[in-house]
Design an enzyme around this catalytic site. Structure first.
Site, mmCIF file in Angstrom:
data_model
loop_
_atom_site.group_PDB
_atom_site.id
_atom_site.type_symbol
_atom_site.label_atom_id
_atom_site.label_comp_id
_atom_site.label_asym_id
_atom_site.label_seq_id
_atom_site.Cartn_x
_atom_site.Cartn_y
_atom_site.Cartn_z
ATOM 1 N N ARG A 63 40.164 30.625 49.577
ATOM 2 C CA ARG A 63 39.110 31.516 49.080
ATOM 3 C C ARG A 63 37.858 30.748 48.668
ATOM 4 O O ARG A 63 36.766 31.305 48.605
ATOM 5 C CB ARG A 63 39.672 32.345 47.909
ATOM 6 C CG ARG A 63 38.761 33.424 47.434
ATOM 7 C CD ARG A 63 39.482 34.597 46.769
ATOM 8 N NE ARG A 63 40.583 34.267 45.900
ATOM 9 C CZ ARG A 63 40.475 33.672 44.726
ATOM 10 N NH1 ARG A 63 39.301 33.300 44.276
ATOM 11 N NH2 ARG A 63 41.545 33.418 44.001
ATOM 12 N N TYR A 96 16.862 49.391 50.942
ATOM 13 C CA TYR A 96 17.885 50.011 51.790
ATOM 14 C C TYR A 96 18.846 50.841 50.923
ATOM 15 O O TYR A 96 19.215 50.437 49.815
ATOM 16 C CB TYR A 96 18.519 48.844 52.539
ATOM 17 C CG TYR A 96 19.931 48.926 52.963
ATOM 18 C CD1 TYR A 96 20.286 49.668 54.087
ATOM 19 C CD2 TYR A 96 20.918 48.222 52.288
ATOM 20 C CE1 TYR A 96 21.594 49.697 54.510
ATOM 21 C CE2 TYR A 96 22.225 48.242 52.715
ATOM 22 C CZ TYR A 96 22.559 48.998 53.821
ATOM 23 O OH TYR A 96 23.848 49.036 54.243
ATOM 24 N N ASP A 118 15.433 40.523 50.159
ATOM 25 C CA ASP A 118 16.270 40.885 51.312
ATOM 26 C C ASP A 118 15.423 40.617 52.558
ATOM 27 O O ASP A 118 14.448 41.310 52.826
ATOM 28 C CB ASP A 118 16.707 42.356 51.219
ATOM 29 C CG ASP A 118 17.660 42.748 52.355
ATOM 30 O OD1 ASP A 118 17.620 42.104 53.412
ATOM 31 O OD2 ASP A 118 18.427 43.713 52.179
ATOM 32 N N LYS A 176 23.453 41.898 61.222
ATOM 33 C CA LYS A 176 22.376 42.333 62.124
ATOM 34 C C LYS A 176 22.055 41.230 63.137
ATOM 35 O O LYS A 176 22.866 40.911 63.954
ATOM 36 C CB LYS A 176 21.147 42.754 61.312
ATOM 37 C CG LYS A 176 21.464 43.635 60.097
ATOM 38 C CD LYS A 176 22.102 44.951 60.476
ATOM 39 C CE LYS A 176 22.423 45.752 59.213
ATOM 40 N NZ LYS A 176 23.279 46.893 59.469
HETATM 41 C C1 LIG Z 1 18.000 45.576 54.886
HETATM 42 C C2 LIG Z 1 19.501 45.595 54.815
HETATM 43 N N1 LIG Z 1 20.099 44.871 53.853
HETATM 44 C C3 LIG Z 1 21.437 44.855 53.746
HETATM 45 C C4 LIG Z 1 22.237 45.574 54.597
HETATM 46 C C5 LIG Z 1 23.717 45.576 54.391
HETATM 47 O O1 LIG Z 1 24.430 44.985 55.418
HETATM 48 P P1 LIG Z 1 25.953 45.317 55.679
HETATM 49 O O2 LIG Z 1 26.013 46.577 56.463
HETATM 50 O O3 LIG Z 1 26.471 44.121 56.379
HETATM 51 O O4 LIG Z 1 26.623 45.483 54.329
HETATM 52 C C6 LIG Z 1 21.655 46.338 55.615
HETATM 53 C C7 LIG Z 1 22.492 47.133 56.519
HETATM 54 O O5 LIG Z 1 22.056 48.038 57.187
HETATM 55 C C8 LIG Z 1 20.247 46.348 55.707
HETATM 56 O O6 LIG Z 1 19.616 47.077 56.652
#
Ligand SMILES: Cc1ncc(COP(=O)(O)O)c(C=O)c1O
Length: 391
Positions: free
Chosen positions: A59, A112, A184, A209
């Site tokens: 872990r 988001y 982010d 992504k």
């Molecule tokens: C800008 C942004 N941050 C974070 C995330 C979260 O990613 P995850 O789906 O891997 O949890 C997303 C997912 O769509 C996103 O668009």
């Protein structure tokens, strides 16, 4: 592997990602790291049982995790990278590590949805207050900082409405108040935007992504340079039992090798499609910060070196049934909530838009497009036939 090799020439990202994490200790001589499936790790001697930094338990990291971390650091030019099992976990770990009871955090109003859900539902349970701010607040954020503020969280550009934040101004205000700043950075994949060099303490990404790129994995990363913040984040990860499976770490690294090349393609195709859409009579507005007409263009030009495959369009006002008819008529665009993979996707954003301290009147129903690796001419033809059916 470093920025330069024997030639002394600074190496580009594509080269660095191809050659990162190729140490024999991690690969056993292959060109890829081993997938070290381990809960138990046998250490060499009693004195090493509690030695910091070694591989002591699954872990806490294995050779596969270390290989991925080394490669990812090349993307954002970071000294350290903390892995998370999803992008969302990468977003919320800083709140858990640097927020707390009696504290206060500042969050961009365009973040988001699931990040916002965490802020709205979980933070109050912990006695931590949040204030949303207009994503275009810039240096004005200083007026919202309180003595008990511990963290500022920004998503730039917002992944549906695409406002670019004035990153250096926000980072400077946070730093002067001793507040941890978090960006982010998923939209740019870290290839086109380096929040740490603009003064942010932490940059987070959903590797789900662009970095993994295959639409088949959930993963996240937090990038940083500061050792003190790293220690706190590592503690938080350990206290929560957060863990990334070695198979997932391997798959993300495999995707990351081709990131630079893919981003060039996403960028060029998305711009071609976006420019075509600006001329279509059914479209009220194309929301893409790399277009000269976009209100965020000046900040994008100043702080970014490129753009990804994700942008939105506002259709001219029309009933929801017509919006759905347009979406259902598309042939090459899948109706899906993600982006950054090889396949083009589309969603209707309106049901997800939530604002409390700013407005986002975009002129009509908001549609987000993720431009994949198909030929842009084919995507344009598909959009043309779908728009013709509702125009
Ligand atoms: C800008 C942004 N941050 C974070 C995330 C979260 O990613 P995850 O789906 O891997 O949890 C997303 C997912 O769509 C996103 O668009």
């Amino acid at each position: 592997m470093g920025e330069e090799g024997k030639s002394g020439r600074p190496r580009g990202l594509g080269t660095r990602l191809t050659h990162a994490a190729r140490d024999r200790k991690l690969t056993l001589g292959g060109v890829n790291p081993v997938v070290q499936k381990a809960s138990t790790v046998i250490v060499e001697s009693a004195s090493k049982l509690f030695e910091p930094g070694g591989w002591t338990y699954g872990r806490h990291g294995t050779a596969t995790h270390e290989a991925l971390q080394q490669a990812l650091c090349e993307i954002e030019g970071a000294e350290h990278c903390v892995l998370a099992p999803s992008g969302l976990m990468a977003c919320i770990l800083p709140f858990l590590g640097f927020g707390g009871a009696g504290g206060h955090v500042l969050v961009g109003d365009n973040v988001y949805g699931p990040t916002r859900r965490f802020v709205d539902r979980m933070l109050p349970r912990w006695g931590c207050e949040a204030t949303y701010f207009d994503p275009q607040i810039g240096a004005g954020i200083a007026t919202l900082l309180r003595p008990e503020t511990t963290l500022v969280f920004v998503e730039s550009p917002g992944s549906m409405t695409f406002e670019i934040a004035d990153a250096p101004a926000i980072a400077a205000a946070a730093r002067s108040a001793n507040v941890v700043s978090v960006m982010d950075n998923t939209w740019s994949a870290g290839v086109f935007h380096k929040p740490l060099t603009l003064g942010f303490d932490l940059s987070v990404q959903a590797n789900t992504k662009y970095v993994s790129g295959g639409a088949d994995i959930l993963n996240g990363a937090i990038y940083l340079n500061d050792d003190r913040l790293l220690a706190r984040l590592k503690e938080t990860v350990a206290d929560l039992g957060v863990n990334v499976a070695p198979d997932d770490a391997y798959a993300v690294l495999r995707g990351a090798r081709s990131l630079a090349m893919r981003m060039d393609h996403h960028q060029a195709s998305a711009l071609e499609v976006a420019r075509w859409l600006t001329k279509h009579p059914a479209i009220a507005r194309v929301i893409h910060p790399a277009l000269e007409s976009d209100p965020s263009h000046a900040l994008w030009k100043r702080d970014f070196t490129g753009s990804s495959g994700l942008f939105s369009i506002a259709l001219k006002p029309m009933p929801t049934a017509k919006v759905h008819a347009f979406l259902d008529a598309l042939d090459l665009f899948g109706l899906g909530f993600s982006y950054g993979g090889f396949e083009s996707l589309v969603i209707h954003c309106d049901p997800q838009l939530k604002r409390t301290s700013s407005t986002s009147d975009l002129g009509g129903p908001l549609i987000r497009l993720s431009i994949g690796l198909e030929e842009p001419a084919d995507l344009i033809a598909d959009l043309e036939q779908a728009l013709a059916q509702v125009s």
